[in-house]
Design an enzyme around this catalytic site. Structure first.
Site, PDB file in Angstrom:
ATOM      1  N   ARG A 102     -29.540 -24.300  -4.644  1.00  0.00           N
ATOM      2  CA  ARG A 102     -29.706 -22.841  -4.504  1.00  0.00           C
ATOM      3  C   ARG A 102     -28.687 -22.184  -5.417  1.00  0.00           C
ATOM      4  O   ARG A 102     -27.490 -22.331  -5.209  1.00  0.00           O
ATOM      5  CB  ARG A 102     -29.476 -22.471  -3.028  1.00  0.00           C
ATOM      6  CG  ARG A 102     -29.636 -21.001  -2.701  1.00  0.00           C
ATOM      7  CD  ARG A 102     -29.329 -20.752  -1.227  1.00  0.00           C
ATOM      8  NE  ARG A 102     -29.453 -19.349  -0.887  1.00  0.00           N
ATOM      9  CZ  ARG A 102     -28.501 -18.436  -1.083  1.00  0.00           C
ATOM     10  NH1 ARG A 102     -27.334 -18.786  -1.616  1.00  0.00           N
ATOM     11  NH2 ARG A 102     -28.693 -17.182  -0.738  1.00  0.00           N
ATOM     12  N   LYS A 150     -19.356 -20.237  -5.406  1.00  0.00           N
ATOM     13  CA  LYS A 150     -18.622 -20.183  -4.120  1.00  0.00           C
ATOM     14  C   LYS A 150     -17.115 -20.290  -4.326  1.00  0.00           C
ATOM     15  O   LYS A 150     -16.624 -20.738  -5.370  1.00  0.00           O
ATOM     16  CB  LYS A 150     -19.148 -21.272  -3.197  1.00  0.00           C
ATOM     17  CG  LYS A 150     -20.606 -20.978  -2.768  1.00  0.00           C
ATOM     18  CD  LYS A 150     -20.821 -20.983  -1.299  1.00  0.00           C
ATOM     19  CE  LYS A 150     -22.190 -20.420  -0.952  1.00  0.00           C
ATOM     20  NZ  LYS A 150     -23.047 -21.359  -0.238  1.00  0.00           N
TER      21      LYS A 150
HETATM   22  N1  HH2 Z   1     -25.181 -19.554   0.913  1.00  0.00           N
HETATM   23  C1  HH2 Z   1     -25.248 -18.213   1.010  1.00  0.00           C
HETATM   24  C2  HH2 Z   1     -26.350 -17.591   1.627  1.00  0.00           C
HETATM   25  N2  HH2 Z   1     -27.379 -18.325   2.100  1.00  0.00           N
HETATM   26  N3  HH2 Z   1     -28.408 -20.418   2.433  1.00  0.00           N
HETATM   27  C3  HH2 Z   1     -28.374 -21.746   2.329  1.00  0.00           C
HETATM   28  N4  HH2 Z   1     -29.395 -22.491   2.784  1.00  0.00           N
HETATM   29  N5  HH2 Z   1     -27.308 -22.406   1.764  1.00  0.00           N
HETATM   30  C4  HH2 Z   1     -26.227 -21.722   1.278  1.00  0.00           C
HETATM   31  O1  HH2 Z   1     -25.277 -22.374   0.802  1.00  0.00           O
HETATM   32  C5  HH2 Z   1     -26.228 -20.303   1.384  1.00  0.00           C
HETATM   33  C6  HH2 Z   1     -27.349 -19.670   1.978  1.00  0.00           C
HETATM   34  C7  HH2 Z   1     -24.136 -17.394   0.463  1.00  0.00           C
HETATM   35  O2  HH2 Z   1     -24.381 -17.088  -0.883  1.00  0.00           O
HETATM   36  P1  HH2 Z   1     -24.974 -15.698  -1.399  1.00  0.00           P
HETATM   37  O3  HH2 Z   1     -26.371 -15.519  -0.914  1.00  0.00           O
HETATM   38  O4  HH2 Z   1     -24.822 -15.612  -2.857  1.00  0.00           O
HETATM   39  O5  HH2 Z   1     -24.008 -14.609  -0.797  1.00  0.00           O
HETATM   40  P2  HH2 Z   1     -24.125 -13.578   0.396  1.00  0.00           P
HETATM   41  O6  HH2 Z   1     -24.281 -14.359   1.669  1.00  0.00           O
HETATM   42  O7  HH2 Z   1     -22.826 -12.807   0.324  1.00  0.00           O
HETATM   43  O8  HH2 Z   1     -25.335 -12.724   0.159  1.00  0.00           O
END
Ligand code: HH2
Length: 291
Positions: free
Chosen positions: A258, A224
């Site tokens: 995660r 992040k």
């Molecule tokens: N962060 C992201 C997406 N979903 N869900 C939970 N429960 N907690 C989190 O911190 C969280 C989440 C963002 O990360 P990522 O999936 O890598 O990116 P993107 O939303 O751009 O797909």
């Protein structure tokens, strides 16, 4: 004392030791791995890779929450995640789907998914019912303000930890009132969602305050932007910083982390676990995920 358990559709996840949730983004535009696994065959292979690396759970997402990402239609989101979910549920671990849409929740639960991970904490109309209708599905309720495109404009708090705790407690009470048992719920402070780097770091430093709700915590620091602020590195180069943050989160009581980079996180947790077992600060047993 009975070890804490997260009840999910097919599995009771034993949280007496920290669990690693591997991220599978089927999106074209996620902030760190967008487009890498947009082809279902690549996403399915990635699920298997994450399990070989030691992931305890999989989290499959079809909508990027990166600021400025375009929102897919429900049909597009389902077309991205369903083929991957259908494969993932054959792999023997709990499968979570990262979605806020009730129609997607219903379809993936019907396809055998175990958990709904909702960055909007089941606040969309029909979302609570979509999960409540299922007798056992687990749910992760995350804190965010507004919508991803504009959420950083709402990153204003008097006491971010108290306000996040209050929101999560209220959402947990609302979903319990709708018939979702407490043993099905985990909470997530939503690192990077409507928060500055200072807010995110305060949530990590004071993370134990979020345990007062009496529910397990899931935390996502992986790659992040706060880690980019601290290290000056691009998302793909934030592995060491992500592992450090995951360990700090576990040390402060997180039950599930995660992550994108499963193998180094699992290694780091092995070291943490072996010391925690000796000083009594953490896991008391190796724990298993029981079907
Ligand atoms: N962060 C992201 C997406 N979903 N869900 C939970 N429960 N907690 C989190 O911190 C969280 C989440 C963002 O990360 P990522 O999936 O890598 O990116 P993107 O939303 O751009 O797909």
């Amino acid at each position: 004392m009975t070890p804490p358990v997260w009840r999910t559709a097919r599995f009771d996840v034993d949280l007496s030791r920290p669990r690693v949730m591997g991220i599978v983004n089927t999106t074209p535009d996620s902030f760190s791995d967008g487009g890498l696994f947009a082809d279902p065959a690549d996403a399915c292979a990635h699920c298997e890779r994450l399990l070989r690396d030691g992931a305890d759970l999989l989290d499959i997402g079809g909508e990027s929450t990166r600021p400025g990402a375009a929102s897919p239609t429900a049909t597009e989101e389902l077309a991205r995640v369903l083929p991957v979910v259908r494969h993932a549920v054959t792999l023997g671990v709990p499968v979570s789907v990262d979605t806020s849409r009730p129609e997607v929740m219903r379809a993936v639960l019907d396809a055998g998914a175990d958990i709904v991970n909702d960055v909007r904490a089941l606040q969309r109309p029909g979302a609570v019912d979509a999960v409540a209708m299922h007798p056992r599905a687990g749910v992760c309720l995350m804190h965010m303000r507004g919508e991803p495109g504009s959420m950083q404009q709402q990153a204003h708090y008097v006491d971010v930890v108290a306000e996040v705790a209050e929101f999560l407690g209220a959402r947990a009470r609302a979903v319990v009132a709708a018939g979702i048992g407490r043993e099905r719920i985990v909470l997530d402070p939503g690192i990077g969602f409507a928060k500055s780097a200072e807010h995110n770091l305060a949530l990590l430093a004071r993370q134990r305050e979020l345990l007062a709700a009496g529910l397990p915590l899931l935390v996502g620091w992986s790659r992040k932007s706060t880690l980019g602020v601290l290290t000056g590195r691009d998302p793909g180069q934030r592995v060491a910083a992500s592992v450090a943050a995951a360990l700090l989160a576990v040390e402060r009581g997180a039950s599930v982390v995660r992550v994108h980079d499963v193998a180094p996180t699992v290694d780091a947790l092995k070291v943490w676990l072996s010391v925690a077992a000796l000083d009594g600060a953490g896991a008391s047993s190796a724990g298993t995920i029981a079907a």
